[in-house]
Design an enzyme around this catalytic site. Structure first.
Site, PDB file in Angstrom:
ATOM      1  N   ARG A  63       0.703  -1.126   0.128  1.00 26.31           N
ATOM      2  CA  ARG A  63       0.030   0.032  -0.133  1.00 26.31           C
ATOM      3  C   ARG A  63       0.817   1.171   0.182  1.00 26.31           C
ATOM      4  O   ARG A  63       0.580   2.085  -0.728  1.00 26.31           O
ATOM      5  CB  ARG A  63      -0.908  -0.093   1.294  1.00 26.31           C
ATOM      6  CG  ARG A  63      -2.008   1.037   1.154  1.00 26.31           C
ATOM      7  CD  ARG A  63      -2.945   0.600   2.185  1.00 26.31           C
ATOM      8  NE  ARG A  63      -4.168   1.776   2.266  1.00 26.31           N
ATOM      9  CZ  ARG A  63      -4.358   2.562   3.469  1.00 26.31           C
ATOM     10  NH1 ARG A  63      -3.783   2.360   4.406  1.00 26.31           N
ATOM     11  NH2 ARG A  63      -5.348   3.513   3.233  1.00 26.31           N
ATOM     12  N   HIS A  67       0.378   4.304  -2.810  1.00 25.24           N
ATOM     13  CA  HIS A  67      -0.156   5.634  -2.508  1.00 25.24           C
ATOM     14  C   HIS A  67       1.272   6.472  -2.841  1.00 25.24           C
ATOM     15  O   HIS A  67       0.790   7.643  -3.213  1.00 25.24           O
ATOM     16  CB  HIS A  67      -0.306   5.709  -0.941  1.00 25.24           C
ATOM     17  CG  HIS A  67      -1.900   5.154  -0.600  1.00 25.24           C
ATOM     18  ND1 HIS A  67      -2.566   5.732   0.386  1.00 25.24           N
ATOM     19  CD2 HIS A  67      -2.431   4.242  -1.145  1.00 25.24           C
ATOM     20  CE1 HIS A  67      -3.738   4.940   0.586  1.00 25.24           C
ATOM     21  NE2 HIS A  67      -3.723   4.139  -0.519  1.00 25.24           N
ATOM     22  N   ASN A  95      -4.371   8.670   4.067  1.00 27.04           N
ATOM     23  CA  ASN A  95      -3.180   7.932   4.908  1.00 27.04           C
ATOM     24  C   ASN A  95      -3.024   8.367   6.427  1.00 27.04           C
ATOM     25  O   ASN A  95      -2.423   7.496   7.037  1.00 27.04           O
ATOM     26  CB  ASN A  95      -1.937   8.985   4.435  1.00 27.04           C
ATOM     27  CG  ASN A  95      -1.324   8.573   2.859  1.00 27.04           C
ATOM     28  OD1 ASN A  95      -1.928   7.588   2.252  1.00 27.04           O
ATOM     29  ND2 ASN A  95      -0.906   9.462   2.074  1.00 27.04           N
ATOM     30  N   HIS A 195      -5.866  -6.255  -2.629  1.00 29.54           N
ATOM     31  CA  HIS A 195      -6.847  -6.387  -1.575  1.00 29.54           C
ATOM     32  C   HIS A 195      -7.100  -7.822  -1.253  1.00 29.54           C
ATOM     33  O   HIS A 195      -7.885  -7.863  -0.238  1.00 29.54           O
ATOM     34  CB  HIS A 195      -8.131  -5.489  -1.815  1.00 29.54           C
ATOM     35  CG  HIS A 195      -7.901  -3.705  -1.520  1.00 29.54           C
ATOM     36  ND1 HIS A 195      -8.991  -3.085  -1.705  1.00 29.54           N
ATOM     37  CD2 HIS A 195      -6.850  -3.446  -1.407  1.00 29.54           C
ATOM     38  CE1 HIS A 195      -8.506  -1.980  -1.585  1.00 29.54           C
ATOM     39  NE2 HIS A 195      -7.258  -1.926  -1.210  1.00 29.54           N
TER      40      HIS A 195
END
Length: 324
Positions: A63, A67, A95, A195
């Site tokens: 992740r 991001h 975040n 995911h």
């Protein structure tokens, strides 16, 4: 299957290496072969140890890379701490109290600096390699990572808020967000397959379990009620699929069963015969193709607007820019 995927990844890497980066320089799979041949093995060792200690960490490292890349490219800007003159990305809406793994990146950077006898490997490259190594450590197939990124010297809270997709988006907005990054609907569906790992906080799935009953399996919703009440505590975690520390296609199977934890995930499968519905079904039924396409999509993600050549810097400490 692994041999086929490695072959595919090498072909894809060669194709991407032919495309110029932001400064006309190329990312290459063997960027550190001469300057620090121990770099990749060192990253893999630290990532593996972190995941053995806490399997959830693998999802967190994947992740972090995602991001990072969605905000002005894969430049390590997400790692910068705030300063008196700059509010960075760590407290952005997507975040804040959510992204994690910074201490693991610190440990990797320290170990790599030692192995390389100096400051050689960028923090942006560490993020890309750590994501790949996390996937492999949790049962996924390997893929080549192209290297040679340099690190940003600034970060922006506003840019992060504008760029990172949030878990409340409908499919058209989500697809437009990915398209703005040069990513297709298939890239969206494939990268969402990350995911297969990890958890989400109650604040991000509360609205789904209480207000989206038409697309939510009742038994699944009931299992979440006690963990995430209609009001109150925002922090309780729930897994994004039934096997949150294993890379598999259970995530896609869950979407078809109305067992998506997040609104954005269920948007990929609405049971109306749309393009994304077909892709979800395809990957649920073809795990080898998911592994192959996921590796290719991660290569594409990792190539978003890198700093190369003389742009940026290679940070000594991933949390702060180098001192002159």
């Amino acid at each position: 299957m692994a041999a086929i995927l490695v072959c595919f990844a090498v072909i894809a890497a060669a194709a991407l290496a032919g495309a110029p980066g932001a400064s006309g320089q190329d990312l290459t799979a063997d960027y550190y072969a001469e300057s620090c041949p121990q770099a990749l093995a060192t990253i893999q060792l630290v990532v593996g140890a972190a995941i053995v200690k806490e399997p959830r960490m693998g999802a967190s490292l994947v992740r972090l890379h995602f991001h990072d890349c969605f905000v002005n490219g894969c430049d390590g800007s997400i790692l910068l701490d705030d300063t008196d003159d700059m509010i960075g990305e760590k407290t952005a809406q997507a975040n804040n109290m959510s992204v994690r793994g910074f201490s693991v990146i610190d440990a990797i950077k320290s170990a790599v600096n030692t192995a390389c006898l100096g400051n050689v490997v960028s923090c942006a490259d560490i993020l890309a390699v750590a994501a790949r190594d996390s996937i492999v450590a949790l049962g996924g197939s390997s893929y080549d990572v192209l290297l040679g990124r340099r690190d940003a010297m600034t970060a922006s809270l506003d840019d992060a808020d504008d760029s990172i997709p949030n878990p409340f988006m409908d499919l058209p907005e989500l697809a437009a967000n990915f398209e703005s990054q040069g990513l297709t609907l298939r890239d969206l569906v494939v990268l969402s397959g990350a995911h297969t790992l990890g958890y989400s906080r109650c604040v991000f799935y509360r609205d789904r379990i209480y207000n989206e009953t038409g697309t939510l399996d009742p038994a699944y919703a009931a299992s979440l009620d006690a963990r995430c009440p209609p009001a109150g505590e925002d922090e309780p975690l729930a897994s994004l699929d039934d096997t949150p520390t294993t890379v598999d296609t259970d995530y896609y199977q869950g979407l078809m069963q109305g067992r998506a934890l997040l609104h954005t995930d269920q948007q990929l499968y609405r049971g109306k015969g749309g393009d994304s519905d077909g892709m979800v079904r395809y990957y649920a039924e073809n795990p080898d193709k998911f592994a192959e396409d996921f590796g290719a999509a991660m290569l594409k993600l990792g190539g978003l607007s890198p700093l190369t050549g003389d742009e940026g810097e290679v940070r000594e400490d991933c949390r702060v820019v180098n001192q002159e």
